[in-house]
Scaffold this motif. Structure first.
Motif, mmCIF file in Angstrom:
data_model
loop_
_atom_site.group_PDB
_atom_site.id
_atom_site.type_symbol
_atom_site.label_atom_id
_atom_site.label_comp_id
_atom_site.label_asym_id
_atom_site.label_seq_id
_atom_site.Cartn_x
_atom_site.Cartn_y
_atom_site.Cartn_z
ATOM 1 N N THR A 162 37.960 57.266 42.509
ATOM 2 C CA THR A 162 38.312 56.331 41.971
ATOM 3 C C THR A 162 37.677 55.752 43.291
ATOM 4 O O THR A 162 37.646 54.598 43.463
ATOM 5 N N PHE A 163 38.340 56.011 44.574
ATOM 6 C CA PHE A 163 38.734 55.509 45.995
ATOM 7 C C PHE A 163 36.989 55.462 46.449
ATOM 8 O O PHE A 163 37.915 55.677 48.023
ATOM 9 N N THR A 164 36.596 54.964 45.882
ATOM 10 C CA THR A 164 35.301 55.215 46.701
ATOM 11 C C THR A 164 34.421 53.434 46.906
ATOM 12 O O THR A 164 34.753 53.220 45.548
ATOM 13 N N LEU A 165 33.794 53.084 47.780
ATOM 14 C CA LEU A 165 33.668 51.696 47.408
ATOM 15 C C LEU A 165 32.405 51.768 46.462
ATOM 16 O O LEU A 165 31.956 50.686 46.134
ATOM 17 N N THR A 166 31.930 52.518 45.510
ATOM 18 C CA THR A 166 30.466 52.985 45.009
ATOM 19 C C THR A 166 31.456 52.714 43.943
ATOM 20 O O THR A 166 30.236 52.574 43.106
ATOM 21 N N ASN A 167 32.498 52.556 43.845
ATOM 22 C CA ASN A 167 33.091 52.281 42.081
ATOM 23 C C ASN A 167 33.313 51.067 42.600
ATOM 24 O O ASN A 167 34.378 50.436 40.883
ATOM 25 N N VAL A 168 33.128 50.184 43.125
ATOM 26 C CA VAL A 168 34.445 49.277 43.366
ATOM 27 C C VAL A 168 33.767 47.476 42.875
ATOM 28 O O VAL A 168 32.188 47.618 44.220
ATOM 29 N N VAL A 169 33.862 46.809 43.114
ATOM 30 C CA VAL A 169 33.047 45.085 43.709
ATOM 31 C C VAL A 169 33.800 44.159 44.124
ATOM 32 O O VAL A 169 35.228 44.036 43.593
ATOM 33 N N PRO A 170 33.473 42.685 44.900
ATOM 34 C CA PRO A 170 34.312 42.155 45.478
ATOM 35 C C PRO A 170 34.561 41.131 43.822
ATOM 36 O O PRO A 170 34.424 40.449 43.534
ATOM 37 N N GLN A 171 36.255 41.333 43.394
ATOM 38 C CA GLN A 171 36.534 40.406 42.333
ATOM 39 C C GLN A 171 37.960 39.660 42.453
ATOM 40 O O GLN A 171 38.935 40.509 43.434
ATOM 41 N N ALA A 172 38.187 38.617 42.408
ATOM 42 C CA ALA A 172 38.609 37.629 42.530
ATOM 43 C C ALA A 172 39.899 38.599 42.447
ATOM 44 O O ALA A 172 40.109 38.932 41.424
ATOM 45 N N GLU A 173 41.289 38.408 43.195
ATOM 46 C CA GLU A 173 42.439 39.052 43.144
ATOM 47 C C GLU A 173 43.606 38.483 42.567
ATOM 48 O O GLU A 173 43.778 39.481 41.196
#
Ligand SMILES: *[C@@H]1O[C@H](CO)[C@@H](O)[C@H](O)[C@H]1NC(C)=O
Ligand SMILES: *[C@@H]1O[C@H](CO)[C@@H](O)[C@H](O)[C@H]1NC(C)=O
Ligand SMILES: *[C@@H]1O[C@H](CO)[C@@H](O)[C@H](O)[C@H]1NC(C)=O
Ligand SMILES: *[C@@H]1O[C@H](CO)[C@@H](O)[C@H](O)[C@H]1NC(C)=O
Ligand SMILES: *[C@@H]1O[C@H](CO)[C@@H](O)[C@H](O)[C@H]1NC(C)=O
Ligand SMILES: *[C@@H]1O[C@H](CO)[C@@H](O)[C@H](O)[C@H]1NC(C)=O
Ligand SMILES: *[C@@H]1O[C@H](CO)[C@@H](O)[C@H](O)[C@H]1NC(C)=O
Ligand SMILES: *[C@@H]1O[C@H](CO)[C@@H](O)[C@H](O)[C@H]1NC(C)=O
Length: 295
Positions: A162-173
């Protein structure tokens, strides 16, 4: 999950190449990626994904493979450099902790033939996807928000994948570590209790996505989505019916995450996506949104 501290520790680690092998495919039906969709049916998002096919100039289908096993599926927007959604099958978890895994990128999105998922550099800017650099030192405090959270993964290798940047978005911390994180845990508990296959094993299908904003970017490159959404559907053995639930939240500091029936999330996304019919799961899932389950 909070990613900022994680990155700092990650930078100190000696680089290594993990045995990841993701594959960019023409259709999710290739390479066993349909297994991550209920009944093998991919969501319908008119103008983006119809009958499992996309406009390959703007979107890519990634069958996320890690250590020789397919783990989940991602529809990636190479223009906005964020995923449209990640889809996975939830089968319960072994209770393991968040792994010590550096963030990775997908070489194939930049035309490299090698299919190995590999670690993101810290100074590189990648043409068709986000890299670590895009997330460093950002004053808006945008964290790397997982769509498929490592806390929903069944084992160590799947958590790492799951730690691929294709699985993440900039999300307010504060949204990521706040109401969104609470929702992820609550949905996990619901699925563990109420979703079983015919052998009484935990089984549910989840699709989680983000809606890009019109004008807001990180590092002038990566779209900061305006909202995030998530939906699940599964068979409930007690009622012998399909049950479903959905959530969404605006991507802002201290944002709340709202629970709503799957049909309402479909409608909400339909309005956003050109007023056409968005269908995240097949019709069966719309039938029973048991009130006690929508949580
Ligand atoms: C890859 O998978 C094999 C077989 O499941 C396992 O023994 C091995 O530890 C895994 N390797 C890594 C680096 O996760
Ligand atoms: C592809 O990447 C893997 C892992 O990084 C490496 O072992 C392999 O040699 C590479 N293959 C080619 C053809 O570059
Ligand atoms: C969120 O809050 C932090 C800390 O108060 C602030 O630095 C940041 O600019 C805010 N981000 C957004 C997108 O409002
Ligand atoms: C998963 O990783 C943790 C931490 O590295 C380790 O202690 C545990 O034994 C691993 N579990 C399995 C099943 O390999
Ligand atoms: C299913 O498994 C649960 C425990 O996980 C058990 O309590 C329940 O009785 C089982 N149901 C059936 C029909 O076997
Ligand atoms: C984006 O546009 C909206 C509405 O026009 C405006 O309220 C917002 O401030 C803009 N954001 C940025 C980062 O320019
Ligand atoms: C979230 O909900 C709480 C309680 O209803 C409210 O006080 C708060 O203002 C909401 N937060 C945002 C960012 O709208
Ligand atoms: C799965 O597909 C079969 C055959 O197309 C169909 O009869 C069934 O209703 C579908 N089930 C769900 C839950 O979509």
């Amino acid at each position: 999950m909070m990613e900022v501290l994680k990155l700092l520790s990650g930078l100190l680690l000696v680089s290594f190449l993990p045995p990841g092998l993701s594959e960019v495919v023409e259709q999710f039906s290739e390479n066993n990626c349909v297994q991550f969709f209920l009944n093998g049916t991919t969501p319908n998002i008119p103008s983006i994904l119809v009958d499992g096919k996309v406009n390959q100039n703007h979107y890519k289908l990634i069958c996320q493979k890690y250590n020789n096993t397919y783990r989940f599926a991602t529809l990636y927007d190479t223009t906005n450099r964020i995923p449209v959604f990640s889809a996975y099958k939830f089968t319960g978890t072994d209770g393991g902790k968040r792994p010590n895994q550096n963030w990775m990128i997908e070489p194939q999105l930049n035309g490299k033939e090698n299919t190995s998922m590999k670690e993101s550099g810290t100074v590189d800017e990648y043409n068709n996807q986000a890299g670590n650099k895009d997330y460093l030192n950002n004053i808006e405090r945008m964290s790397r928000g997982h769509l498929f959270p490592n806390g929903h993964a069944s084992d160590n290798d799947t958590r790492k994948s799951t730690f691929t940047l294709t699985n993440v978005v900039p999300q307010a911390e504060s949204f990521n570590s706040g109401s969104w994180n609470t929702m992820e845990t609550r949905v996990k508990n619901i699925m563990e209790q109420s979703c079983k296959d015919k052998y009484n094993k935990t089984e549910a299908y989840v699709v989680t996505g983000a809606v890009p904003s019109h004008n807001n970017t990180l590092n002038n490159r990566v779209n900061i989505p305006s909202l995030m959404w998530s939906a699940y559907c599964c068979k409930n053995p007690l009622s012998d019916t399909w049950i479903s639930g959905a959530h969404w939240g605006a991507n802002k500091n201290h944002s709340n995450t709202t629970s709503l029936p799957l049909a309402d999330l479909n409608n909400k996304l339909s309005k956003i996506y050109d007023d056409k019919n968005v269908l995240l799961f097949s019709e069966e899932c719309l039938a029973t949104a048991a009130a006690s389950i929508v949580g």
